[in-house]
Scaffold this active site. Structure first.
Site, PDB file in Angstrom:
ATOM      1  N   ASN A 193     -19.338   1.879  40.105  1.00  0.00           N
ATOM      2  CA  ASN A 193     -18.442   0.265  40.313  1.00  0.00           C
ATOM      3  C   ASN A 193     -17.423  -0.072  41.150  1.00  0.00           C
ATOM      4  O   ASN A 193     -16.468   0.996  40.640  1.00  0.00           O
ATOM      5  CB  ASN A 193     -17.742  -0.260  38.143  1.00  0.00           C
ATOM      6  CG  ASN A 193     -17.137  -1.233  38.332  1.00  0.00           C
ATOM      7  OD1 ASN A 193     -16.918  -2.248  39.196  1.00  0.00           O
ATOM      8  ND2 ASN A 193     -16.816  -1.464  36.686  1.00  0.00           N
ATOM      9  N   HIS A 231     -17.932  -5.966  31.540  1.00  0.00           N
ATOM     10  CA  HIS A 231     -16.837  -4.583  31.866  1.00  0.00           C
ATOM     11  C   HIS A 231     -15.351  -5.069  31.080  1.00  0.00           C
ATOM     12  O   HIS A 231     -15.063  -6.137  31.001  1.00  0.00           O
ATOM     13  CB  HIS A 231     -16.760  -4.612  33.125  1.00  0.00           C
ATOM     14  CG  HIS A 231     -15.895  -3.317  33.190  1.00  0.00           C
ATOM     15  ND1 HIS A 231     -14.333  -3.470  33.245  1.00  0.00           N
ATOM     16  CD2 HIS A 231     -16.306  -2.269  33.522  1.00  0.00           C
ATOM     17  CE1 HIS A 231     -14.565  -2.330  33.231  1.00  0.00           C
ATOM     18  NE2 HIS A 231     -15.156  -1.296  33.962  1.00  0.00           N
ATOM     19  N   GLY A 263      -9.595   5.127  33.668  1.00  0.00           N
ATOM     20  CA  GLY A 263      -9.634   5.035  34.917  1.00  0.00           C
ATOM     21  C   GLY A 263      -7.825   6.024  34.210  1.00  0.00           C
ATOM     22  O   GLY A 263      -6.651   6.373  34.955  1.00  0.00           O
ATOM     23  N   SER A 289     -13.810   8.019  33.501  1.00  0.00           N
ATOM     24  CA  SER A 289     -13.426   9.087  33.997  1.00  0.00           C
ATOM     25  C   SER A 289     -14.061  10.073  34.519  1.00  0.00           C
ATOM     26  O   SER A 289     -13.840  11.681  34.565  1.00  0.00           O
ATOM     27  CB  SER A 289     -12.292   9.480  33.379  1.00  0.00           C
ATOM     28  OG  SER A 289     -11.188   8.979  33.410  1.00  0.00           O
ATOM     29  N   GLY A 300     -15.858   4.743  38.223  1.00  0.00           N
ATOM     30  CA  GLY A 300     -14.808   3.754  38.703  1.00  0.00           C
ATOM     31  C   GLY A 300     -14.351   4.443  40.578  1.00  0.00           C
ATOM     32  O   GLY A 300     -14.547   4.636  41.119  1.00  0.00           O
TER      33      GLY A 300
HETATM   34  P1  13P Z   1     -13.262   5.465  36.144  1.00  0.00           P
HETATM   35  O1  13P Z   1     -14.047   6.487  36.085  1.00  0.00           O
HETATM   36  O2  13P Z   1     -12.282   5.227  36.632  1.00  0.00           O
HETATM   37  O3  13P Z   1     -11.972   5.823  34.827  1.00  0.00           O
HETATM   38  O4  13P Z   1     -13.590   3.727  35.619  1.00  0.00           O
HETATM   39  C1  13P Z   1     -15.261   3.927  34.596  1.00  0.00           C
HETATM   40  C2  13P Z   1     -15.210   2.340  34.406  1.00  0.00           C
HETATM   41  O5  13P Z   1     -14.774   1.258  34.157  1.00  0.00           O
HETATM   42  C3  13P Z   1     -16.472   2.069  35.392  1.00  0.00           C
HETATM   43  O6  13P Z   1     -17.022   0.740  34.938  1.00  0.00           O
END
Ligand code: 13P
Length: 256
Positions: free
Chosen positions: A13, A98, A176, A216, A237
């Protein structure tokens, strides 16, 4: 049912990152690293990047998806994109619900349901995101909340249509933040979602549905998360923007 019989999907994503030119470069960098994957590999990109990402992905095993779609076919909805607009350009997968949409753009369980309906009607596969905030986890309501989000989003979805639904369990507190759910926490909630599917549909539907973990997930922790019996893939992400890290996750999925 053996986990090995379910479709394993690793999806990036990209969120609001990369220009069209950068998207092309990123797909070109990822493609050779994931070409032998024996799971499905998806990159969900910003709308403006879809065409250049598709061009770069042509002839590879990477599917290009979108990050959202509206519930109407067309109309006065400034800034929105319809499911038909996506399918018209050859996109066949879309993220819906999301937590960043819910948190920053007023998305509710009801609008998520409407978007899921529209996406399915247009023929898209949906990556439906559910997950609790830290406050909700601390209140001890994770299972109920995630089951409720799942049930509302899937309201009116038939068992046949469910074959085009992938559920992504993404704890909001892990997105994140560098704070990953433990493998046990991830598996526990993915299992709860699977039980919810069994109660609403059937055991066969629950056994067959792909449930991803997101939050993460990275090159270092993916193998342990993806080895869990109820975790059938990842929604990635930050690490999806780093070709080597993303490829390591894809490899871990194959081995999970
Ligand atoms: P991160 O992998 O950056 O934590 O984001 C996860 C996410 O929101 C995927 O949709």
């Amino acid at each position: 049912m053996n986990k090995a019989l379910r479709k394993v999907v690793i999806a990036g994503n990209w969120k609001m990152n990369k220009t069209p030119a950068e998207a092309k470069e990123l797909i070109a960098a990822i493609a050779p690293l994931v070409k032998d994957a024996d799971c499905e590999v998806v990159a969900c990109t910003p709308f403006v990047d879809l065409t250049s990402a598709q061009e770069a992905a042509a002839g590879t095993n990477i599917q290009i998806g979108a990050e959202n779609c509206h519930w109407e076919v067309s109309g006065a909805y400034t800034g929105e994109i319809s499911a038909q607009m996506l399918t018209s350009m050859g996109v066949n997968i879309v993220i819906i619900g999301h937590s960043e949409r819910r948190q920053y753009f007023g998305e509710t369980d009801v609008t998520v349901q409407k978007r899921v309906r529209a996406a399915l009607d247009a023929g898209l596969t949906v990556i439906l995101c559910v997950g609790e905030t830290l406050e909700q986890r601390e209140q001890g309501i994770t299972s109920e909340l995630v089951a409720m989000q799942t049930k509302i989003a899937l309201g009116g979805v038939t068992e046949e249509e469910l074959k085009r639904i992938i559920i992504a369990y993404e704890p909001v507190w892990a997105i994140g933040t560098g704070k990953t759910a433990t493998a046990e926490q991830a598996n526990e909630v993915c299992h709860t979602i699977r039980e919810c599917i069994a109660s609403v549909y059937s055991q066969a539907a629950a056994d067959g549905i792909t449930i991803q973990y997101g939050g993460s997930m990275n090159a270092g922790n993916a193998a342990e998360l993806l080895a869990q019996p109820d975790v059938d893939g990842g929604l990635i992400g930050g690490a999806s923007l780093k070709p080597n890290d993303f490829a390591t996750i894809v490899k871990a999925a194959t081995e999970g």
